[in-house]
Design a protein around this motif. Structure first.
Motif, PDB file in Angstrom:
ATOM      1  N   SER A  76    -111.086 -68.054   6.429  1.00 42.76           N
ATOM      2  CA  SER A  76    -110.602 -68.278   7.796  1.00 42.76           C
ATOM      3  C   SER A  76    -110.527 -66.971   8.574  1.00 42.76           C
ATOM      4  CB  SER A  76    -109.232 -68.942   7.764  1.00 42.76           C
ATOM      5  OG  SER A  76    -108.325 -68.100   7.093  1.00 42.76           O
ATOM      6  N   GLN A  77    -110.228 -65.890   7.865  1.00 44.37           N
ATOM      7  CA  GLN A  77    -110.173 -64.578   8.519  1.00 44.37           C
ATOM      8  C   GLN A  77    -111.569 -64.162   8.983  1.00 44.37           C
ATOM      9  OE1 GLN A  77    -108.145 -62.446   5.286  1.00 44.37           O
ATOM     10  NE2 GLN A  77    -106.708 -61.696   6.843  1.00 44.37           N
ATOM     11  N   GLU A 133    -112.455 -66.196  12.006  1.00 48.80           N
ATOM     12  CA  GLU A 133    -111.703 -65.712  13.165  1.00 48.80           C
ATOM     13  C   GLU A 133    -112.317 -64.397  13.668  1.00 48.80           C
ATOM     14  OE1 GLU A 133    -107.104 -64.620  13.871  1.00 48.80           O
ATOM     15  OE2 GLU A 133    -107.451 -66.289  12.482  1.00 48.80           O
ATOM     16  N   GLU A 177    -115.521 -65.120  15.485  1.00 44.98           N
ATOM     17  CA  GLU A 177    -115.273 -65.638  16.841  1.00 44.98           C
ATOM     18  C   GLU A 177    -114.875 -64.511  17.789  1.00 44.98           C
ATOM     19  OE1 GLU A 177    -115.775 -68.444  18.238  1.00 44.98           O
ATOM     20  OE2 GLU A 177    -116.149 -69.804  16.575  1.00 44.98           O
ATOM     21  N   THR A 178    -114.012 -63.621  17.316  1.00 47.07           N
ATOM     22  CA  THR A 178    -113.563 -62.503  18.155  1.00 47.07           C
ATOM     23  C   THR A 178    -114.725 -61.552  18.428  1.00 47.07           C
ATOM     24  OG1 THR A 178    -111.451 -62.683  17.018  1.00 47.07           O
ATOM     25  CG2 THR A 178    -111.772 -60.712  18.364  1.00 47.07           C
TER      26      THR A 178
END
Lengths: 172, 190
Positions: free
Chosen positions: B121-122, B125, B128-129
């Motif tokens: 998940s990191q 994330e 996405e960033t």
């Protein structure tokens, strides 16, 4: 295998083909390349984990409302007419060529023996063609006669094509 | 991305006057188009406006749509043009992201072995960033390739770019993304 080569192969493996020997070993031992590989896998799986956003219901309704108010009748008619016109032009050209060229080819290039063998079948057909042409012959001697004939032929095919398009949209 | 089943039939139905057919087409492609525009605009409200504009343009264009290209490529092209027009209308100075991209690459270079403790998940994330930090063209190509599952050829068609340029943008996008993600993850896992 060095990092540069590893990353180049990773970038070029767009179709998932098998990597060369030593490639996976390097990925397992080099932390930076392992991260690059993990990132590529995460990206490849993006469609499965990515969010699938939706417009607000008001925005969707606004678009759908446009269907009624956008005046799509004429663009649709124009598009349909354009498509039918192209088909009609092609069909008119084919019909014209078959009337003008086929009988001439028959009389000039087909060998006599072959002609005799086929004459019982093709003869009446050609006579039919010729009969039709004879009827139109006086028109060809008039000013603009050929053009008028072409336009008439086009309009007949166009009307047929348009009717088919409207009545059986899924079939055309 | 899955193509809409019986796509050609829906298009023909719409062209023959069945207004509901457009609803079906929009319902299928809306998430993909909105996802791209959110990525490009970086703002959900603005992306929704652009998405609405894209489908209104599609509504008008669909009457004369021919199956020369696939419907999804055609819709992505409209979305791309809508966003480009929007950028042009806003004027220069809206894309100050290159500086942030440079910063991302620099921070990435200082990172050391950050993958050991990170969770999936990191990574997502961070991806996405990091995507938001990429320059606009790279971001768009990367999104169409990975999220939209378009081929290089289809992206070239949608963005009206040569295939070689798309490949270069993909290559640079991947490189930049690696840099940014490494940088971001090193911040998360010190």
């Amino acid at each position: 295998m060095n990092c540069q080569k590893f990353l180049r192969i990773l970038d070029e493996r767009v179709n998932g083909e098998a990597p060369p020997q030593g490639w996976a070993d390097h990925g397992a031992t080099c932390p930076n390349c392992a991260l690059a590989l993990r990132l590529e896998r995460t990206l490849r799986a993006a469609p499965s984990w990515a969010e699938r956003p939706r417009m607000s219901s008001a925005a969707r309704a606004a678009v759908l409302k446009r269907i009624q108010s956008a005046g799509l009748f004429w663009p649709r008619v124009v598009a349909m007419a354009e498509e039918s016109a192209v088909r009609a032009l092609v069909a008119a050209a084919v019909v014209f060529l078959s009337f003008a060229v086929l009988p001439r080819l028959w009389y000039t290039t087909v060998p006599e023996g072959f002609k005799k063998a086929l004459s019982s079948y093709a003869g009446p057909l050609l006579e039919g063609f010729r009969g039709t042409l004879v009827q139109f012959q006086p028109l060809l001697h008039q000013n603009w006669g050929l053009l008028l004939l072409g336009v008439t032929l086009f309009m007949v095919i166009f009307a047929a094509s348009l009717s088919t398009r409207v009545l059986r949209p899924g079939r055309t | 991305m899955e193509a809409l089943a019986g796509e050609g039939e829906w298009v023909r139905k719409f062209q023959s006057g069945d207004a509901a057919a457009f609803g079906v087409i929009m319902n299928h492609y809306e998430p993909y188009i909105l996802s791209l525009l959110t990525r490009l605009a970086g703002d959900r409200t603005r992306a929704e406006d652009l998405c609405q504009e894209t489908f209104i343009k599609a509504l008008k264009g669909l009457t004369s749509f021919r199956s020369d290209s696939s419907l999804k490529t055609w819709l992505f092209r409209i979305a791309h043009n809508t966003f480009t027009d929007h950028l042009r209308a806003e004027g220069p100075g809206t894309e100050s992201l290159e500086a942030r991209a440079e910063a991302g690459i620099q921070s990435a270079e200082t990172a050391k072995d950050p993958q050991a403790r990170m969770e999936e998940s990191q990574v997502r994330e961070a991806v996405e960033t990091a995507m938001q930090i990429l320059p606009q063209q790279q971001r768009e190509v990367m999104h169409l390739f990975y999220w939209g599952e378009l081929s290089v050829g289809e992206i070239a068609q949608a963005m009206r770019l040569p295939e070689g340029t798309v490949k270069t943008l993909l290559f640079r996008g991947r490189q930049a993304l690696r840099g940014h993600v490494t940088g971001l993850l090193s911040e998360v896992t010190p």
